[in-house]
Design an enzyme around this catalytic site. Structure first.
Site, mmCIF file in Angstrom:
data_model
loop_
_atom_site.group_PDB
_atom_site.id
_atom_site.type_symbol
_atom_site.label_atom_id
_atom_site.label_comp_id
_atom_site.label_asym_id
_atom_site.label_seq_id
_atom_site.Cartn_x
_atom_site.Cartn_y
_atom_site.Cartn_z
ATOM 1 N N ASP A 41 0.873 -1.174 0.000
ATOM 2 C CA ASP A 41 0.000 0.000 0.000
ATOM 3 C C ASP A 41 0.908 1.221 0.000
ATOM 4 O O ASP A 41 1.894 1.253 0.723
ATOM 5 C CB ASP A 41 -0.840 -0.105 1.284
ATOM 6 N N CYS A 67 11.581 21.522 -13.320
ATOM 7 C CA CYS A 67 11.260 20.456 -14.279
ATOM 8 C C CYS A 67 9.896 20.760 -14.900
ATOM 9 O O CYS A 67 9.683 20.614 -16.106
ATOM 10 C CB CYS A 67 11.185 19.096 -13.598
ATOM 11 N N CYS A 81 28.922 -12.116 -8.902
ATOM 12 C CA CYS A 81 27.490 -11.929 -8.689
ATOM 13 C C CYS A 81 26.787 -13.273 -8.843
ATOM 14 O O CYS A 81 25.916 -13.635 -8.057
ATOM 15 C CB CYS A 81 26.902 -10.952 -9.698
ATOM 16 N N HIS A 136 23.801 -15.030 -6.700
ATOM 17 C CA HIS A 136 22.484 -14.697 -7.230
ATOM 18 C C HIS A 136 22.011 -15.600 -8.346
ATOM 19 O O HIS A 136 20.834 -15.565 -8.690
ATOM 20 C CB HIS A 136 22.474 -13.239 -7.678
ATOM 21 N N ARG A 172 24.213 -0.198 -4.281
ATOM 22 C CA ARG A 172 24.049 -1.596 -3.928
ATOM 23 C C ARG A 172 25.143 -2.456 -4.560
ATOM 24 O O ARG A 172 25.688 -3.352 -3.932
ATOM 25 C CB ARG A 172 22.672 -2.104 -4.362
ATOM 26 N N CYS A 232 27.777 -4.781 -2.458
ATOM 27 C CA CYS A 232 27.967 -6.200 -2.734
ATOM 28 C C CYS A 232 29.438 -6.503 -3.010
ATOM 29 O O CYS A 232 30.006 -7.445 -2.459
ATOM 30 C CB CYS A 232 27.134 -6.612 -3.960
#
Lengths: 109, 138, 278
Positions: C68, C96, C194, C198, C235, C239
């Site tokens: 939500d 903008c 990676c 993953h 990110r 990693c």
């Protein structure tokens, strides 16, 4: 005033008289707990929103005391009864003295 | 008897440790609850406390609490550096005396909710939340 | 004593890793927007047959934060970006909104990014800063700063629910190949690529974390850990740093290429921006 503090509140646009509605509130605020240390190892002082009050047409719905354990960007969800049409007033009080406010009107069908 | 150097070191070390080991006076959750309730007995069963079994990140843990008929509910986290978390005072327009929020938990510990009921009596509920250290980038 | 210890170890081994697969939950936002969180892997993915959004690997409580737009803490930052969109900035005295009638004009943009523009692989942060410089005479925003990422999220929301669809051929091909090579290269003292986590181990636990496929369809993501919007390059840095390597920089060409490749591994999943993750 803490930087970039912005409330976000969900109140339905209308309700039947006497109906119970659910209200969701968010406010962006770092809620610096006072537990963190900076790069030099000095404690970063506490600076949080310490109180959140919701009134409707002058009557209180909820009054929350917040401690540093409330997460960054404090979120509260609670119910209110809607006796008549009117205005919800949301007020957040900051340790630094700032006061943040938001109002939402609601119709009664 | 003659103290050897070793004995001296051991005894003074122990003495130091017992003094240094004293934590700065910090209230525990139980202390705070006793202060809140004036030491009154805590009933059970009136509060519903919803917490995750495992918190995916201790920084933001969703918690929901409900105690129909309560004047207020106070939350504590007994393993946090400061155990008090929040107090919800319910006003006259509050029909259900419930609230949800998101809290910080420093480690695996109990979340406790203490409610003052309309008749002045006190209730408590408790739930353990496991807080993990995460994984990579955790 | 020894017998008991061995028996205990045997029990632990039998129970093994906690939950292997992503869960079965469906993601419907605001009770109306149905998201694709599972679909057939794109043809170029040789070793994976089904792709899943990272949402499917999170606990129920974390998942519920995205259901939500008033539960989703990322949305306060999207709101802040709406204010930014209407704020004049730079030497030209424009906002903008001065040229772009509505942010809804950007529907579909995020779903196709990153892409090659004027011969150069361009990610959303490039597009924004280049545009701020040329059209507004405005200072560049910090790559992973709150202004940039809230705006990237606002534009991302306009594509929410649309399938990720980045081009990997034509002009994009050389960048895509570069990104693919990075994805499969082992880095750092821990010598992890990676793919090691993953691709080969999604669904397994790494310490207490449920490994996802490392998709980026939900970025910028509100991470519970930092309680703010996190950029893709931030990110990637995290990693690679966790493999104990000297990582590439945010805004580096290597990360642009990696972003293209990783985005293409998610072709078909819905854009989920702004997602909520741990």
């Amino acid at each position: 005033m803490a930087k970039g503090v912005k409330p976000r509140v969900k109140v339905p646009k209308s309700a039947s008289a006497g109906e119970t509605i659910t209200i969701k509130t968010l406010i962006s605020h770092p809620m610096e707990s006072g537990q963190r240390k900076d790069k030099e190892g000095n404690p970063i002082p506490r600076s949080i929103i310490n109180r959140f009050v919701v009134d409707f047409n002058g009557q209180n719905v909820i009054d929350v005391t917040l401690e540093p354990a409330i997460s960054t960007n404090p979120y509260f969800q609670f119910d209110s009864v809607v006796p008549e049409a009117g205005e919800f007033k949301f007020t957040w009080y900051d340790d630094d003295g700032s006061v943040y406010e938001e109002t939402k009107s609601i119709d009664v069908s | 008897m003659e103290l050897t150097r070793r004995q001296m070191l051991v005894t003074s070390g122990a003495a130091l440790a017992s003094v240094a080991g004293l934590p700065a006076f910090a209230a525990t959750a139980d202390d705070m609850i006793a202060e809140l309730t004036g030491g009154a007995a805590l009933g059970e069963g009136a509060i519903t406390l919803d917490t995750p079994e495992i918190a995916e990140n201790g920084n933001t843990v969703p918690v929901a609490v409900s105690a129909p008929g309560a004047k207020s509910i106070t939350l504590y986290a007994d393993g946090n550096p400061v155990p008090s978390v929040a107090t919800f005072n319910f006003g006259p327009l509050n029909p259900s005396q419930n609230a949800s929020t998101r809290i910080r938990l420093a480690r695996t510990q109990n979340v406790m909710a203490v409610a003052e009921m309309a008749d002045g009596s006190w209730q408590m509920a408790k739930a353990e939340v496991k807080v993990t250290i995460g994984g990579c980038g955790g | 004593m020894k017998k008991v210890a061995i028996a205990a170890t045997a029990v632990c081994l039998v129970f093994g890793p906690v939950s292997a697969e992503p869960d079965d939950d469906t993601l419907i936002i605001n009770e109306e927007l149905e998201m694709v969180t599972e679909t057939a892997a794109p043809a170029h993915l040789e070793n994976v047959s089904t792709i899943y959004s990272g949402w499917r690997f999170r606990t129920d409580e974390t998942q519920s934060l995205q259901l939500d737009d008033f539960d989703n803490p990322a949305m306060i930052f999207v709101d802040q970006a709406i204010d930014l969109f209407n704020t004049v900035d730079g030497s030209e005295g424009k906002s903008c909104a001065s040229c772009h009638e509505s942010v809804e004009d950007f529907k579909g943009l995020t779903a196709s990014m990153p892409k090659v523009i004027d011969g150069k692989l361009t990610v959303m942060e490039d597009l924004l800063n280049n545009h701020r410089a040329t059209a507004m005479g405005a200072e560049p925003w910090k790559w992973s700063g709150p202004e940039m990422q809230s705006m990237v999220a606002l534009i991302g929301v306009q594509s929410r629910g649309m399938p990720v669809n980045v081009a990997i051929d034509g002009e994009a091909a050389p960048y895509w190949e570069q990104g693919k090579e990075i994805y499969y290269t082992r880095y750092g003292q821990l010598e992890l690529s990676c793919a090691n986590c993953h691709e080969e181990n999604y669904g397994n636990m790494i310490r207490a974390d449920h490994l996802s496929q490392g998709q980026i369809n939900g970025f910028p993501t509100y991470r519970l850990k930092q309680a703010r919007l996190i950029s893709k390059h931030n990110r990637f840095r995290g990693c690679i740093r966790d493999t104990r390597a000297e990582t590439f920089a945010e805004g580096s060409d290597e990360f642009r290429a990696l972003e293209l490749y990783v985005a293409s591994r998610g072709n078909g999943l819905s854009v989920e921006t702004p997602a909520v993750r741990q």
